[in-house]
Scaffold this active site. Sequence first.
Site, PDB file in Angstrom:
ATOM      1  N   ARG A 170       9.001   3.529   8.808  1.00 40.61           N
ATOM      2  CA  ARG A 170       8.696   3.148  10.197  1.00 40.61           C
ATOM      3  C   ARG A 170       8.333   4.359  11.051  1.00 40.61           C
ATOM      4  O   ARG A 170       8.652   4.397  12.244  1.00 40.61           O
ATOM      5  CB  ARG A 170       9.854   2.379  10.837  1.00 40.61           C
ATOM      6  CG  ARG A 170      10.135   1.037  10.187  1.00 40.61           C
ATOM      7  CD  ARG A 170       8.977   0.082  10.415  1.00 40.61           C
ATOM      8  NE  ARG A 170       9.273  -1.257   9.962  1.00 40.61           N
ATOM      9  CZ  ARG A 170       9.679  -2.235  10.757  1.00 40.61           C
ATOM     10  NH1 ARG A 170       9.840  -2.021  12.031  1.00 40.61           N
ATOM     11  NH2 ARG A 170       9.910  -3.428  10.267  1.00 40.61           N
ATOM     12  N   ARG A 191       8.030   2.737  17.637  1.00 44.44           N
ATOM     13  CA  ARG A 191       8.506   2.768  19.024  1.00 44.44           C
ATOM     14  C   ARG A 191       9.295   3.991  19.439  1.00 44.44           C
ATOM     15  O   ARG A 191       9.512   4.206  20.621  1.00 44.44           O
ATOM     16  CB  ARG A 191       9.337   1.506  19.293  1.00 44.44           C
ATOM     17  CG  ARG A 191       8.484   0.267  19.352  1.00 44.44           C
ATOM     18  CD  ARG A 191       9.315  -0.976  19.238  1.00 44.44           C
ATOM     19  NE  ARG A 191       9.996  -0.997  17.940  1.00 44.44           N
ATOM     20  CZ  ARG A 191      10.824  -1.940  17.554  1.00 44.44           C
ATOM     21  NH1 ARG A 191      11.113  -2.921  18.371  1.00 44.44           N
ATOM     22  NH2 ARG A 191      11.372  -1.891  16.356  1.00 44.44           N
ATOM     23  N   ARG A 245       1.147   0.789  23.137  1.00 49.36           N
ATOM     24  CA  ARG A 245       1.752  -0.537  23.018  1.00 49.36           C
ATOM     25  C   ARG A 245       1.919  -1.202  24.387  1.00 49.36           C
ATOM     26  O   ARG A 245       1.924  -2.428  24.494  1.00 49.36           O
ATOM     27  CB  ARG A 245       3.081  -0.354  22.308  1.00 49.36           C
ATOM     28  CG  ARG A 245       3.831  -1.511  21.838  1.00 49.36           C
ATOM     29  CD  ARG A 245       3.163  -2.425  20.905  1.00 49.36           C
ATOM     30  NE  ARG A 245       4.109  -3.519  20.730  1.00 49.36           N
ATOM     31  CZ  ARG A 245       4.305  -4.467  21.620  1.00 49.36           C
ATOM     32  NH1 ARG A 245       3.553  -4.507  22.715  1.00 49.36           N
ATOM     33  NH2 ARG A 245       5.219  -5.387  21.421  1.00 49.36           N
ATOM     34  N   ASP A 278       1.979  -4.966   9.129  1.00 48.61           N
ATOM     35  CA  ASP A 278       3.286  -5.598   8.949  1.00 48.61           C
ATOM     36  C   ASP A 278       3.300  -6.371   7.636  1.00 48.61           C
ATOM     37  O   ASP A 278       2.249  -6.813   7.156  1.00 48.61           O
ATOM     38  CB  ASP A 278       3.611  -6.543  10.107  1.00 48.61           C
ATOM     39  CG  ASP A 278       5.097  -6.894  10.108  1.00 48.61           C
ATOM     40  OD1 ASP A 278       5.899  -6.072  10.590  1.00 48.61           O
ATOM     41  OD2 ASP A 278       5.460  -7.967   9.585  1.00 48.61           O
ATOM     42  N   TYR A 311      11.431 -14.925   5.051  1.00 50.92           N
ATOM     43  CA  TYR A 311      10.845 -15.217   6.367  1.00 50.92           C
ATOM     44  C   TYR A 311      10.137 -16.566   6.374  1.00 50.92           C
ATOM     45  O   TYR A 311      10.200 -17.297   7.360  1.00 50.92           O
ATOM     46  CB  TYR A 311       9.866 -14.111   6.773  1.00 50.92           C
ATOM     47  CG  TYR A 311      10.564 -12.847   7.188  1.00 50.92           C
ATOM     48  CD1 TYR A 311      11.267 -12.777   8.388  1.00 50.92           C
ATOM     49  CD2 TYR A 311      10.540 -11.719   6.377  1.00 50.92           C
ATOM     50  CE1 TYR A 311      11.924 -11.618   8.769  1.00 50.92           C
ATOM     51  CE2 TYR A 311      11.192 -10.552   6.753  1.00 50.92           C
ATOM     52  CZ  TYR A 311      11.879 -10.509   7.953  1.00 50.92           C
ATOM     53  OH  TYR A 311      12.536  -9.361   8.318  1.00 50.92           O
TER      54      TYR A 311
HETATM   55  O1  CP3 Z   1       5.441   3.072  10.342  1.00 50.04           O
HETATM   56  C1  CP3 Z   1       5.481   2.139   9.524  1.00 50.04           C
HETATM   57  O2  CP3 Z   1       6.444   1.967   8.746  1.00 50.04           O
HETATM   58  C2  CP3 Z   1       4.283   1.223   9.385  1.00 50.04           C
HETATM   59  C3  CP3 Z   1       4.363  -0.060   9.974  1.00 50.04           C
HETATM   60  C4  CP3 Z   1       5.322  -1.153   9.568  1.00 50.04           C
HETATM   61  C5  CP3 Z   1       5.710  -2.165  10.499  1.00 50.04           C
HETATM   62  N1  CP3 Z   1       6.428  -3.101   9.833  1.00 50.04           N
HETATM   63  C6  CP3 Z   1       5.338  -2.177  11.936  1.00 50.04           C
HETATM   64  C7  CP3 Z   1       6.087  -3.022  12.869  1.00 50.04           C
HETATM   65  C8  CP3 Z   1       5.889  -1.491   8.343  1.00 50.04           C
HETATM   66  C9  CP3 Z   1       5.847  -0.733   7.018  1.00 50.04           C
HETATM   67  C10 CP3 Z   1       6.593  -2.719   8.520  1.00 50.04           C
HETATM   68  C11 CP3 Z   1       7.275  -3.426   7.425  1.00 50.04           C
HETATM   69  C12 CP3 Z   1       8.202  -4.523   7.759  1.00 50.04           C
HETATM   70  N2  CP3 Z   1       8.069  -5.503   8.708  1.00 50.04           N
HETATM   71  C13 CP3 Z   1       9.378  -4.784   7.026  1.00 50.04           C
HETATM   72  C14 CP3 Z   1       9.846  -3.988   5.815  1.00 50.04           C
HETATM   73  C15 CP3 Z   1      10.540  -2.735   6.187  1.00 50.04           C
HETATM   74  C16 CP3 Z   1      11.925  -2.928   6.744  1.00 50.04           C
HETATM   75  O3  CP3 Z   1      12.139  -2.527   7.882  1.00 50.04           O
HETATM   76  O4  CP3 Z   1      12.787  -3.442   6.023  1.00 50.04           O
HETATM   77  C17 CP3 Z   1       9.977  -5.913   7.588  1.00 50.04           C
HETATM   78  C18 CP3 Z   1      11.285  -6.552   7.149  1.00 50.04           C
HETATM   79  C19 CP3 Z   1       9.148  -6.376   8.651  1.00 50.04           C
HETATM   80  C20 CP3 Z   1       9.355  -7.566   9.521  1.00 50.04           C
HETATM   81  C21 CP3 Z   1       9.354  -7.207  10.966  1.00 50.04           C
HETATM   82  N3  CP3 Z   1       8.231  -6.892  11.691  1.00 50.04           N
HETATM   83  C22 CP3 Z   1      10.455  -7.134  11.849  1.00 50.04           C
HETATM   84  C23 CP3 Z   1      11.874  -7.432  11.451  1.00 50.04           C
HETATM   85  C24 CP3 Z   1       9.966  -6.752  13.122  1.00 50.04           C
HETATM   86  C25 CP3 Z   1      10.689  -6.602  14.435  1.00 50.04           C
HETATM   87  C26 CP3 Z   1      11.733  -5.631  14.543  1.00 50.04           C
HETATM   88  C27 CP3 Z   1      11.383  -4.210  14.095  1.00 50.04           C
HETATM   89  O5  CP3 Z   1      12.043  -3.728  13.189  1.00 50.04           O
HETATM   90  O6  CP3 Z   1      10.468  -3.604  14.663  1.00 50.04           O
HETATM   91  C28 CP3 Z   1       8.566  -6.571  12.978  1.00 50.04           C
HETATM   92  C29 CP3 Z   1       7.632  -6.153  14.025  1.00 50.04           C
HETATM   93  C30 CP3 Z   1       7.081  -4.774  13.835  1.00 50.04           C
HETATM   94  N4  CP3 Z   1       6.504  -4.309  12.698  1.00 50.04           N
HETATM   95  C31 CP3 Z   1       7.050  -3.725  14.815  1.00 50.04           C
HETATM   96  C32 CP3 Z   1       6.420  -2.625  14.213  1.00 50.04           C
HETATM   97  C33 CP3 Z   1       6.096  -1.292  14.834  1.00 50.04           C
HETATM   98  C34 CP3 Z   1       7.542  -3.804  16.243  1.00 50.04           C
HETATM   99  C35 CP3 Z   1       6.422  -4.352  17.059  1.00 50.04           C
HETATM  100  C36 CP3 Z   1       6.416  -3.837  18.456  1.00 50.04           C
HETATM  101  O7  CP3 Z   1       5.820  -2.760  18.707  1.00 50.04           O
HETATM  102  O8  CP3 Z   1       6.976  -4.549  19.306  1.00 50.04           O
END
Ligand code: CP3
Length: 347
Positions: free
Chosen positions: A32, A36, A45, A81, A156
């Site tokens: 990640r 943020r 964002r 994502d 999911y």
């Molecule tokens: O920098 C990176 O890692 C690249 C981007 C990335 C995102 N999601 C961006 C994102 C990656 C690799 C993911 C994978 C992802 N998404 C996973 C697997 C990794 C893990 O954390 O276990 C999972 C389970 C998700 C599902 C998901 N998407 C969740 C649970 C959420 C919300 C909460 C959170 O952790 O951010 C998202 C939304 C999401 N995906 C955001 C980002 C930057 C937040 C969106 C925002 O800016 O509001």
Amino acid sequence: MAARVSASRETPAFLAACLRQPVPYRPIWIMRQAGRYLPEYRALRAKVNFEALTRTPDLAAEVTLQPLRRFELDAAILFSDIMTPLQGMGVDLAFEPGPVVREPIRTDAQIEALPALVPQRDVPFVLETIRLVRANMPRLAPLIGFAGAPFTLLCYLVCGRPSKEFAAARTFLYAQPHAAQRLLERLADAMAEYLAAQARAGAQALMLFESWAGLLAPREFEQFALPAVRRTAAALRRTGVPLIYYVNQGSTLMPAVAQLDVDVVGVDWRSGLSAVRRVLGPGKAVQGNLDPAALFAPAAELRRHVDAVLEEAGEAPGHIFNLGHGIWPDTDPDSVARLVDYVHERR
Ligand code: CP3
């Protein structure tokens, strides 16, 4: 396992470590890392919602590269994502901010109606983002493409929203095991297509996120999650790029994971890397596994925690430094800078 590609003298440290080749310093990137905790991400964002960011290649490429401009990271990860390809397959979902599926998938009819994924048609913006990142990479840092592992995607799709226990998904495995297997096969094939297309577009390593592995006992992990990953991994062998399987809360699952034909296993912070490496054997590299909370320690303490991870990882080639799970949004970017610099200094 058999190396998918052979390293040369110019192989970047991250790829060399994936292939268990000697490295001049310990490579590091951060799960990640684009997100943020970075003020420059929050600034973008504030103007553009998450989904639009992921669907606009020049913005997604910019966000992918933001952490590489700030820190000496050894790899970039595509900004997207795990749910994005499912949207491409017609699944109606929203990010609030976690993914919410409007009509959870629980019946045979819904599973049979899921179309195959055709990446160039369904998610062309992802492939274009990869091409843009490669063209604008500021230095020799490989780009990691990724997808959700089939079981994690099932969680999911069946539950409809993030949850602590994912009760509906676990119930589904026991109540409708054949439907579950069918759904997992469909997802395994779709993610194989998706990742192969990412590799063709220029991704230099591929990662499967099994974020919810910890929900399963070893028996159910071997019955459901593992065969699906094996199916995806088998289809990807011919891409010639290293494959990373991240297993969250997988300490009891490592004997099963050891059977998989993947190059690297990503490990959360709950298990020591020396024990994990013993179970996985010499044929796999490991990635991880500092607790994301450790970034909140004072600088001297943080160095001690890094030392502990490096000690556990040992001297044998095949370790990529990373956090055990995603970086927290309230992390101080200066702490990340100190972490990256210290890992690199400690040759
Ligand atoms: O920098 C990176 O890692 C690249 C981007 C990335 C995102 N999601 C961006 C994102 C990656 C690799 C993911 C994978 C992802 N998404 C996973 C697997 C990794 C893990 O954390 O276990 C999972 C389970 C998700 C599902 C998901 N998407 C969740 C649970 C959420 C919300 C909460 C959170 O952790 O951010 C998202 C939304 C999401 N995906 C955001 C980002 C930057 C937040 C969106 C925002 O800016 O509001």
